[in-house]
Design an enzyme around this catalytic site. Structure first.
Site, mmCIF file in Angstrom:
data_model
loop_
_atom_site.group_PDB
_atom_site.id
_atom_site.type_symbol
_atom_site.label_atom_id
_atom_site.label_comp_id
_atom_site.label_asym_id
_atom_site.label_seq_id
_atom_site.Cartn_x
_atom_site.Cartn_y
_atom_site.Cartn_z
ATOM 1 N N ASP A 102 0.831 -1.203 0.000
ATOM 2 C CA ASP A 102 0.000 0.000 0.000
ATOM 3 C C ASP A 102 0.870 1.259 0.000
ATOM 4 O O ASP A 102 1.933 1.302 0.616
ATOM 5 C CB ASP A 102 -0.894 -0.012 1.238
ATOM 6 C CG ASP A 102 -1.869 1.138 1.272
ATOM 7 O OD1 ASP A 102 -2.749 1.187 0.400
ATOM 8 O OD2 ASP A 102 -1.742 2.000 2.173
ATOM 9 N N GLU A 112 0.990 -0.589 -5.139
ATOM 10 C CA GLU A 112 -0.033 0.439 -5.328
ATOM 11 C C GLU A 112 0.736 1.764 -5.415
ATOM 12 O O GLU A 112 1.029 2.398 -4.405
ATOM 13 C CB GLU A 112 -1.041 0.455 -4.175
ATOM 14 C CG GLU A 112 -2.247 1.328 -4.446
ATOM 15 C CD GLU A 112 -2.461 2.414 -3.403
ATOM 16 O OE1 GLU A 112 -3.291 3.307 -3.651
ATOM 17 O OE2 GLU A 112 -1.804 2.399 -2.357
#
Length: 720
Positions: free
Chosen positions: A400, A453
């Site tokens: 993330d 990401e």
């Protein structure tokens, strides 16, 4: 007060009481004495402990009223082990202070070098047999602490009872506690360099209490894996192209009330029916606040206790693997929350984080940023990643917020950040960390990899480390997602001015190995649900959504859809409530689910739609400039020579009759997908299931293009 005569012993005990003793074993336990040996026990809670030697119980003598007791025993330090009977206890226990450290020098050396790949099996709580005695060893890294003590159920949460020893310059504190086993709750009482005593959860705990409680829990796995076939295939197909269609899931709100084992059965059934190849899970790593969706982690080695034990999570992964479904877990090394019982200022200093807020405080999320330049911090994170792919058999980690790691000025104004040693904005320590991560994963678990990401144009995110890249296996294509949703949200009458929002993605489609994400981020915070973002009346909204999905599934790149998208859920996702399953009683919603099912199964059956995802020669435009009619058409080629698949999209609410498209070859072509089919809730405008292209110079097909519809066409098997 009775005083110990030996000043060195008295001084050592003063430091125990003051919580500044680095080596309580020098005072406590069994030690040589002129007449044999002496045993010293610290009992600050009142009462008189006793020693049990050869089944003989002898009360100990108080030598300091603050709680120090001793008793001489014959035979010297090498005699048979003694046991201690604590006041109020029913049974005697072995003395923790008679044992040598359970950690070896090699473990400490590897940790100091940042290369310990099994840190979760060394630090934290490890149930083991040590010197012939069953118990648990506890170890924690806190280099600047004045002292550390184990607290928990075994001490009635009294931080005076079990002080730990520091293992030299390693910064690791250790204690073996006999008789402790699975299920005991514990924390570390850390007397920090700032003079404050904090009760910290174990950074490498294998399990925790269910939030909002936050104690760590001793746990040792006894799980017997049954996914050997999957794991062997994963290791052998590292570079082989495979279809990848990911269903993103929040475990607590998919079907509330299910634990990991029940979720495994129901989710595997559902995913298999819909044809997804992988499940990506949010909120797996332990986190205290459910509203963070698992993106503010406090337990980097522990699956969330909300849904069961770590072995229950292993059973979840095992079941999905045995059903031929891959498992991806969201992993968050970019930042961590400020909870004072977790990682923040762990030893009274900025240990895991940077001390300077220009480096250590995240301006957007109110969290703290890891100090990737510190060797032990890198090892802590790398070993966490290794544990998920090795010990839990997770296939990939979706990392993330990579962009926030890569740039020192991320979300910061001038003067709010510090440049690197070269004067630039790149976080060189984070770059090194990410490259190490992507080198470790396939080494510790063949076939495992990380997905970034990452929302910027940082070059070489999926380029191998050996070639100067970051080494990720895949990258989320955030540009495709933003541009595509921007286009589909526009009223059809305005789309002609924004044709490039769909065509531009092909300019960079092969610069990285991409995943096309329609994730949870797109259906929260007032963005509305996907169907709610579509323009027009209700019929047009559903038609637009069906067209979006068919366009996405045909486009180069792996697919990801957040749960509820397949239901055309009309309200935003709410982590506290279940998906809108009753919507399936309504034909339009049920039709969207049927389309997603057919898209997945068709996609998996047609290598042209996935085998060339990273090959620019496997894609060609047939029509990308007809902005006036909002029509797009392209062909996906199978690099191995199989049949091509053509995608034709009419993103206007007006049907197009006799629309000319130059298909790759003459012959009979079948409609694999028509999103306007009545089976999906459409108006059933189409080509009757097939198209015949006569041999001519341009192989022109005269197609009926349904309104707000997408067609997939492929040559009939056996057609020339």
């Amino acid at each position: 007060m009775t005083r110990i005569l030996d000043p060195a012993i008295e001084h050592a005990f003063d430091r125990v009481v003051a919580r500044t003793q680095h080596d309580p074993h020098r005072l406590l336990g069994i030690h040589a004495a002129p007449d044999g040996a002496v045993v010293r026990v610290y009992e600050p809670r009142g009462g008189v402990p006793a020693l049990v030697v050869d089944d003989q119980v002898s009360s100990m003598r108080c030598v300091d009223r603050r709680g120090l007791f001793e008793l001489s025993v014959p035979g010297g330090c090498a005699r048979a082990p003694y046991r201690v009977l604590r006041p109020g206890a029913d049974e005697p226990v072995d003395d923790p202070y008679r044992f040598l450290p359970a950690l070896g020098d090699l473990d400490l050396h590897l940790f100091g070098e940042g290369q310990h790949r099994e840190l979760g099996h060394v630090l934290g709580a490890q149930v083991r047999e040590h010197d012939g005695v069953l118990g648990a060893s506890f170890a924690v890294w806190a280099p600047a602490a004045h002292s550390v003590a184990l607290v928990g159920d075994c001490t009635q949460w009294d931080d005076r009872v079990l002080p730990m020893r520091s293992l030299g310059a390693s910064g690791v504190w250790e204690l073996f506690v006999p008789g402790v086993g699975d299920g005991m709750r514990y924390k570390f009482a850390v007397h920090g360099a700032d003079g404050t005593v904090r009760l910290h959860a174990d950074p490498v705990a294998a399990w925790s209490e269910v939030a909002p409680a936050n104690a760590s829990v001793v746990f040792s796995s006894s799980f017997d894996w049954a996914d050997a076939t999957w794991m062997a295939r994963r290791a052998s197909e590292v570079s082989a192209p495979r279809p990848m269609s990911v269903y993103e899931v929040h475990p607590g709100s998919w079907r509330p009330g299910l634990d990991w084992r029940a979720l495994a059965t129901e989710l595997a059934d559902y995913v298999t029916d819909l044809g997804f190849t992988h499940v990506e899970l949010m909120a797996v790593l332990e986190h205290p606040f459910s509203g963070s969706w698992g993106y503010q982690v406090t337990g980097y080695y522990a699956p969330s206790a909300r849904w069961g034990t770590p072995d229950d999570f292993r059973a979840f992964v095992d079941e999905l693997h045995r059903r031929d479904i891959g498992v991806i877990v969201d992993w968050v090394p970019a930042h961590f929350p400020r909870d004072d019982w977790a990682l923040a200022r762990f030893d009274g200093t900025a240990l895991y984080e940077h001390d300077d807020p220009r480096q250590g405080a995240h301006p957007d999320w109110g969290t703290l940023i890891f100090n990737y330049g510190r060797t032990e911090v890198r090892n802590f994170l790398l070993a966490s990643a290794a544990a998920w792919v090795r010990d839990f058999h997770v296939d990939a980690l979706r990392v993330d917020a990579v962009a926030s790691m890569l740039y020192l000025d991320y979300s910061r104004e001038p003067g709010e950040w510090l440049p690197n040693i070269r004067g630039g904005r790149e976080n060189l320590d984070a770059v090194r960390f990410l490259r190490d991560l992507n080198s470790w994963l396939p080494d510790v678990a063949p076939g495992a990899y990380a997905i970034a990401e990452e929302s910027t144009a940082w070059p070489g995110v999926t380029t191998p480390v050996r070639d100067g890249g970051l080494g990720f296996g895949l990258k989320w294509n955030m540009g495709w997602m933003h541009d595509t949703l921007e286009y589909f949200q526009r009223e059809a009458i305005h789309r002609r001015f924004h044709q490039d929002e769909l065509t531009f993605a092909m300019v960079y489609a092969y610069s990285e190995r991409y995943v096309l994400p329609l994730s949870h981020d797109e259906v929260v915070h007032g963005k509305r649900s996907l169907v709610g973002r579509m323009p027009g009346d209700r019929w047009q909204q559903f038609a637009n959504l069906r067209a979006l999905y068919a366009y996405m599934w045909a486009h180069p790149g792996r697919k990801l859809l957040f749960m509820g998208g397949e239901l055309a859920q009309e309200h935003e996702w709410d982590h506290e409530h279940a998906l809108d399953w009753p919507a399936l009683d309504v034909p339009g919603h049920r039709g969207v689910q049927s389309l997603v099912r057919d898209l997945n199964h068709r996609y998996r059956a047609e290598p042209a739609l996935w085998a060339g995802d990273d090959d620019p020669q496997a894609f060609s435009w047939l029509e990308g400039t007809d902005a006036d009619h909002n029509v797009f058409a392209f062909v996906r080629h199978d690099p191995s020579g199989g049949r091509p698949v053509v995608c034709v999209a009419n993103l206007s609410p007006v049907p197009r009759h006799e629309y000319g498209i130059a298909l790759p070859a003459a012959g009979d072509w079948e409609e694999l997908i028509d999103t306007d089919s009545r089976f999906y809730g459409g108006s059933d405008v189409g080509n009757g299931g097939s198209v015949t292209v006569t041999a001519s110079g341009d192989s022109q097909a005269r197609l009926v293009l349904p309104p707000l519809g997408v067609l997939w066409l492929a040559p009939h098997v056996g057609s020339p």
